[in-house]
Scaffold this motif. Structure first.
Motif, PDB file in Angstrom:
ATOM      1  N   ALA A 165       0.809  -1.223   0.000  1.00 26.66           N
ATOM      2  CA  ALA A 165       0.000   0.000   0.000  1.00 26.66           C
ATOM      3  C   ALA A 165       0.841   1.272   0.000  1.00 26.66           C
ATOM      4  O   ALA A 165       0.443   2.280  -0.592  1.00 26.66           O
ATOM      5  N   MET A 166       2.002   1.243   0.662  1.00 21.72           N
ATOM      6  CA  MET A 166       2.762   2.482   0.864  1.00 21.72           C
ATOM      7  C   MET A 166       3.169   3.179  -0.441  1.00 21.72           C
ATOM      8  O   MET A 166       3.058   4.409  -0.541  1.00 21.72           O
ATOM      9  N   PRO A 167       3.673   2.468  -1.458  1.00 19.15           N
ATOM     10  CA  PRO A 167       4.010   3.179  -2.707  1.00 19.15           C
ATOM     11  C   PRO A 167       2.802   3.857  -3.342  1.00 19.15           C
ATOM     12  O   PRO A 167       2.925   4.943  -3.919  1.00 19.15           O
ATOM     13  N   LEU A 168       1.626   3.239  -3.248  1.00 25.16           N
ATOM     14  CA  LEU A 168       0.424   3.834  -3.822  1.00 25.16           C
ATOM     15  C   LEU A 168      -0.001   5.069  -3.032  1.00 25.16           C
ATOM     16  O   LEU A 168      -0.436   6.072  -3.606  1.00 25.16           O
ATOM     17  N   VAL A 169       0.127   5.001  -1.714  1.00 31.68           N
ATOM     18  CA  VAL A 169      -0.159   6.172  -0.884  1.00 31.68           C
ATOM     19  C   VAL A 169       0.805   7.308  -1.234  1.00 31.68           C
ATOM     20  O   VAL A 169       0.406   8.476  -1.341  1.00 31.68           O
ATOM     21  N   ALA A 170       2.068   6.951  -1.430  1.00 28.47           N
ATOM     22  CA  ALA A 170       3.065   7.967  -1.792  1.00 28.47           C
ATOM     23  C   ALA A 170       2.702   8.652  -3.105  1.00 28.47           C
ATOM     24  O   ALA A 170       2.776   9.878  -3.221  1.00 28.47           O
ATOM     25  N   ARG A 171       2.308   7.868  -4.095  1.00 28.45           N
ATOM     26  CA  ARG A 171       1.934   8.456  -5.381  1.00 28.45           C
ATOM     27  C   ARG A 171       0.710   9.357  -5.216  1.00 28.45           C
ATOM     28  O   ARG A 171       0.612  10.414  -5.863  1.00 28.45           O
ATOM     29  N   THR A 172      -0.230   8.968  -4.356  1.00 30.03           N
ATOM     30  CA  THR A 172      -1.444   9.761  -4.145  1.00 30.03           C
ATOM     31  C   THR A 172      -1.112  11.133  -3.570  1.00 30.03           C
ATOM     32  O   THR A 172      -1.711  12.147  -3.958  1.00 30.03           O
ATOM     33  N   ILE A 173      -0.150  11.191  -2.648  1.00 32.58           N
ATOM     34  CA  ILE A 173       0.210  12.474  -2.028  1.00 32.58           C
ATOM     35  C   ILE A 173       1.369  13.151  -2.763  1.00 32.58           C
ATOM     36  O   ILE A 173       1.993  14.075  -2.259  1.00 32.58           O
ATOM     37  N   ARG A 174       1.664  12.632  -3.978  1.00 37.70           N
ATOM     38  CA  ARG A 174       2.692  13.210  -4.857  1.00 37.70           C
ATOM     39  C   ARG A 174       4.089  13.175  -4.252  1.00 37.70           C
ATOM     40  O   ARG A 174       4.887  14.097  -4.406  1.00 37.70           O
ATOM     41  N   ALA A 175       4.366  12.103  -3.510  1.00 40.94           N
ATOM     42  CA  ALA A 175       5.723  11.859  -3.004  1.00 40.94           C
ATOM     43  C   ALA A 175       6.366  10.770  -3.853  1.00 40.94           C
ATOM     44  O   ALA A 175       5.700  10.097  -4.638  1.00 40.94           O
ATOM     45  N   ASP A 176       7.671  10.597  -3.702  1.00 35.52           N
ATOM     46  CA  ASP A 176       8.394   9.575  -4.451  1.00 35.52           C
ATOM     47  C   ASP A 176       8.102   8.211  -3.833  1.00 35.52           C
ATOM     48  O   ASP A 176       8.427   7.974  -2.664  1.00 35.52           O
ATOM     49  N   PRO A 177       7.484   7.276  -4.581  1.00 37.35           N
ATOM     50  CA  PRO A 177       7.174   5.957  -4.010  1.00 37.35           C
ATOM     51  C   PRO A 177       8.398   5.233  -3.470  1.00 37.35           C
ATOM     52  O   PRO A 177       8.309   4.483  -2.493  1.00 37.35           O
ATOM     53  N   ALA A 178       9.569   5.457  -4.100  1.00 32.44           N
ATOM     54  CA  ALA A 178      10.772   4.768  -3.640  1.00 32.44           C
ATOM     55  C   ALA A 178      11.158   5.194  -2.226  1.00 32.44           C
ATOM     56  O   ALA A 178      11.687   4.400  -1.450  1.00 32.44           O
ATOM     57  N   VAL A 179      10.863   6.463  -1.888  1.00 35.08           N
ATOM     58  CA  VAL A 179      11.196   6.959  -0.546  1.00 35.08           C
ATOM     59  C   VAL A 179      10.374   6.241   0.509  1.00 35.08           C
ATOM     60  O   VAL A 179      10.823   6.025   1.638  1.00 35.08           O
ATOM     61  N   PHE A 180       9.138   5.861   0.145  1.00 31.90           N
ATOM     62  CA  PHE A 180       8.247   5.205   1.098  1.00 31.90           C
ATOM     63  C   PHE A 180       8.505   3.704   1.171  1.00 31.90           C
ATOM     64  O   PHE A 180       7.790   3.002   1.883  1.00 31.90           O
ATOM     65  N   SER A 181       9.496   3.225   0.473  1.00 35.94           N
ATOM     66  CA  SER A 181       9.674   1.783   0.375  1.00 35.94           C
ATOM     67  C   SER A 181      10.539   1.226   1.495  1.00 35.94           C
ATOM     68  O   SER A 181      10.254   1.432   2.664  1.00 35.94           O
ATOM     69  N   ASN A 182      11.606   0.548   1.115  1.00 30.27           N
ATOM     70  CA  ASN A 182      12.309  -0.331   2.051  1.00 30.27           C
ATOM     71  C   ASN A 182      12.708   0.266   3.401  1.00 30.27           C
ATOM     72  O   ASN A 182      12.393  -0.321   4.436  1.00 30.27           O
ATOM     73  N   PRO A 183      13.396   1.412   3.459  1.00 27.99           N
ATOM     74  CA  PRO A 183      13.845   1.874   4.784  1.00 27.99           C
ATOM     75  C   PRO A 183      12.701   2.142   5.754  1.00 27.99           C
ATOM     76  O   PRO A 183      12.737   1.709   6.902  1.00 27.99           O
ATOM     77  N   PHE A 184      11.672   2.864   5.303  1.00 24.69           N
ATOM     78  CA  PHE A 184      10.578   3.195   6.204  1.00 24.69           C
ATOM     79  C   PHE A 184       9.747   1.961   6.549  1.00 24.69           C
ATOM     80  O   PHE A 184       9.269   1.824   7.682  1.00 24.69           O
ATOM     81  N   ILE A 185       9.548   1.094   5.576  1.00 19.89           N
ATOM     82  CA  ILE A 185       8.760  -0.112   5.835  1.00 19.89           C
ATOM     83  C   ILE A 185       9.473  -0.991   6.851  1.00 19.89           C
ATOM     84  O   ILE A 185       8.855  -1.560   7.759  1.00 19.89           O
ATOM     85  N   THR A 186      10.785  -1.124   6.713  1.00 20.16           N
ATOM     86  CA  THR A 186      11.548  -1.930   7.662  1.00 20.16           C
ATOM     87  C   THR A 186      11.373  -1.404   9.084  1.00 20.16           C
ATOM     88  O   THR A 186      11.125  -2.170  10.023  1.00 20.16           O
ATOM     89  N   THR A 187      11.491  -0.077   9.260  1.00 21.30           N
ATOM     90  CA  THR A 187      11.342   0.508  10.590  1.00 21.30           C
ATOM     91  C   THR A 187       9.937   0.277  11.142  1.00 21.30           C
ATOM     92  O   THR A 187       9.763  -0.117  12.302  1.00 21.30           O
ATOM     93  N   PHE A 188       8.933   0.502  10.303  1.00 18.30           N
ATOM     94  CA  PHE A 188       7.542   0.325  10.744  1.00 18.30           C
ATOM     95  C   PHE A 188       7.251  -1.125  11.115  1.00 18.30           C
ATOM     96  O   PHE A 188       6.666  -1.422  12.164  1.00 18.30           O
ATOM     97  N   VAL A 189       7.686  -2.044  10.248  1.00 21.89           N
ATOM     98  CA  VAL A 189       7.391  -3.456  10.467  1.00 21.89           C
ATOM     99  C   VAL A 189       8.150  -3.999  11.686  1.00 21.89           C
ATOM    100  O   VAL A 189       7.634  -4.847  12.423  1.00 21.89           O
ATOM    101  N   ASP A 190       9.356  -3.517  11.933  1.00 24.16           N
ATOM    102  CA  ASP A 190      10.110  -3.960  13.111  1.00 24.16           C
ATOM    103  C   ASP A 190       9.325  -3.685  14.394  1.00 24.16           C
ATOM    104  O   ASP A 190       9.135  -4.573  15.237  1.00 24.16           O
ATOM    105  N   ALA A 191       8.875  -2.442  14.544  1.00 19.95           N
ATOM    106  CA  ALA A 191       8.172  -2.066  15.774  1.00 19.95           C
ATOM    107  C   ALA A 191       6.823  -2.772  15.876  1.00 19.95           C
ATOM    108  O   ALA A 191       6.473  -3.337  16.929  1.00 19.95           O
ATOM    109  N   THR A 192       6.067  -2.777  14.787  1.00 20.94           N
ATOM    110  CA  THR A 192       4.736  -3.391  14.810  1.00 20.94           C
ATOM    111  C   THR A 192       4.834  -4.908  14.971  1.00 20.94           C
ATOM    112  O   THR A 192       4.031  -5.525  15.690  1.00 20.94           O
ATOM    113  N   GLY A 193       5.835  -5.498  14.308  1.00 19.88           N
ATOM    114  CA  GLY A 193       6.009  -6.948  14.421  1.00 19.88           C
ATOM    115  C   GLY A 193       6.331  -7.385  15.838  1.00 19.88           C
ATOM    116  O   GLY A 193       5.815  -8.403  16.318  1.00 19.88           O
ATOM    117  N   LEU A 194       7.189  -6.625  16.506  1.00 20.40           N
ATOM    118  CA  LEU A 194       7.507  -6.949  17.900  1.00 20.40           C
ATOM    119  C   LEU A 194       6.274  -6.803  18.799  1.00 20.40           C
ATOM    120  O   LEU A 194       6.056  -7.611  19.713  1.00 20.40           O
TER     121      LEU A 194
END
Length: 457
Positions: free
Chosen positions: A415-444
């Protein structure tokens, strides 16, 4: 059979040429240096120049014959063109700048200080200055900044003989003649005709009878989107028009591929958590490399404090079942990898035009199913292995956590790349680094909540 320049043999030949040239430079052996440089093809010279420092690059470049020097200069990155101009004499700089195509000239101007750019523009012939200024008038990132105004257009009322005569007279200065825009008497684009079709037709045939409908782009359209369209349609040239559909330039397939290559390099850099480099790696100063990475590392380090806070909240749970700590790297690593896979896949699909923001519901549904399937497979394996090695309640915790984490990570990552495109941000920026941080905390958080429920702690 031609040798692939990226093959091991090609790389070895390039490295050997670089060593020979560097040795001749150190020994001030001008004769050997000249022979070594002139024995290389233009693109091989480009490879060599990208590996030399500014001073040596200027020395090597001056040894090239004039016609080859121009071809080499056109194929250098704009940042290296800027550095090379700084090391050349004023007369050399003026001549090089004037010989560039207008679109290449604009790319170089974007890299130069305003005073230098203004001086070079003033030194251009009036016609060249007018064409360059026209391209500079379009917004940054638009296809108008990357199009070539040097094209051959034919009128729909002309005969084939007249059209071919026009092509012959413009062979020297036209960007391409293989695909020709067809216009009416007011420069309005009405179609396209290929040089092949012109040569097949009878001399007295009217161009309007053999032309085809034209695909075109507006000069203010995004350059990456237009380049993607040109590549997808496999066009040799795509006409660029103004708001009244009057033709103002063309985008050739080689320029389209260059735009896509640059955009792909930017995406790959941002997916990896760095800023894209503006010049080849070996010529990039160490300070620039540090700056391209440090901001992202600081952002991710701050984001990682969420993980620390989750561990602190569940410190008591960890102290009661110490074995839970052993599986933390496995769970957050698997979650991060699952989210990154989904984000990378959807980001690529966005770039290719396979999906758009309107497809978010479909993407969420697909990634939800993918995440559940992956979670069931990995969770079952983890349940069995952990159950045998430790105990079955702990195996249940690990299995259920993997199911939950994989489902959550795949869904969020898609979902994150599509959200990024919707708010006119770079989808690549919303990808791996931010997802890793989010998933680490939520997964724990999911892990410890499941452990509490299953183990009763």
């Amino acid at each position: 059979m031609s040798q692939n320049p990226m093959s091991p043999t090609g790389e070895a030949a390039r490295d050997q040429a670089v060593r020979a040239i560097e040795k001749a430079l150190r020994g001030a052996d001008l004769a050997t240096l000249t022979a070594a440089v002139r024995a290389l093809a233009p693109m091989q010279v480009v490879d060599v120049l990208e590996r030399l420092d500014d001073k040596d690059r200027a020395v090597v470049y001056r040894l090239l014959p004039k016609d080859r020097a121009m071809e080499v200069f056109e194929n250098l990155d704009p940042s290296l063109q800027r550095d090379l101009l700084g090391a050349l004499q004023d007369d050399d700089v003026t001549a090089l700048f004037a010989d560039l195509d207008p679109d290449d000239r604009v790319e170089l101007l974007d890299e130069l200080p305003a005073t230098v750019a203004r001086r070079l523009m003033q030194g251009l012939p009036a016609h060249e200055r007018e064409m360059t200024a026209g391209i500079l008038g379009y917004p940054q990132g638009s296809i108008g900044r990357r199009m070539s105004p040097e094209f051959v257009a034919v009128d729909r009322s002309w005969t084939v003989e007249h059209a071919l005569d026009r092509v012959r007279r413009r062979l020297e200065d036209a960007e391409t003649v293989y695909s020709l825009p067809v216009t009416d008497g007011h420069r309005v684009l009405v179609g396209m005709v290929s040089l092949r079709e012109l040569m097949k037709a009878e001399p007295d045939t009217e161009v309007s009878t053999i032309m085809q409908p034209a695909n075109w782009a507006r000069a203010t359209d995004d350059s990456e989107e237009v380049a993607r369209r040109c590549a997808d349609l496999k066009l040799l040239a795509l006409p660029v028009v103004d708001n009244e559909t009057r033709i103002v330039g063309i985008l050739t397939v080689d320029d389209a591929l260059q735009i896509l290559e640059h955009a792909d390099s930017e995406d790959q850099a941002r997916i990896g958590g760095t800023e894209p480099l503006r010049q080849p790696y070996l010529t990039t100063p160490v300070g620039s490399l540090v700056r391209s990475r440090v901001v992202w590392l600081l952002v991710l380090a701050i984001g990682a404090t969420l993980t620390v806070q989750v561990l602190e909240v569940f410190e008591t749970t960890l102290s009661e079942v110490v074995a839970l700590a052993l599986f933390v790297p496995l769970l957050i690593g698997t979650g991060g990898n699952t989210g990154n896979q989904a984000a990378t896949t959807v980001t690529r699909a966005l770039a290719l035009g396979d999906v758009g923001p309107r497809d978010i519901a479909k993407v969420l549904a697909r990634e939800l199913r993918v995440g559940i399937s992956l979670g069931l497979l990995l969770g079952t394996v983890a349940f069995v292995v952990t159950g045998f090695v430790y105990d079955w309640p702990l195996g249940t915790v690990i299995g259920l956590t993997l199911l939950s984490v994989c489902t959550m990570a795949a869904t969020v990552g898609g979902a994150m790349p599509l959200v990024a495109r919707t708010i006119r941000a770079d989808p690549a920026v919303f990808s791996n680094p931010f997802i890793t941080t989010f998933v680490d905390a939520t997964g724990l958080l999911l892990y410890f909540l499941i452990a509490r429920a299953v183990l009763g702690i």
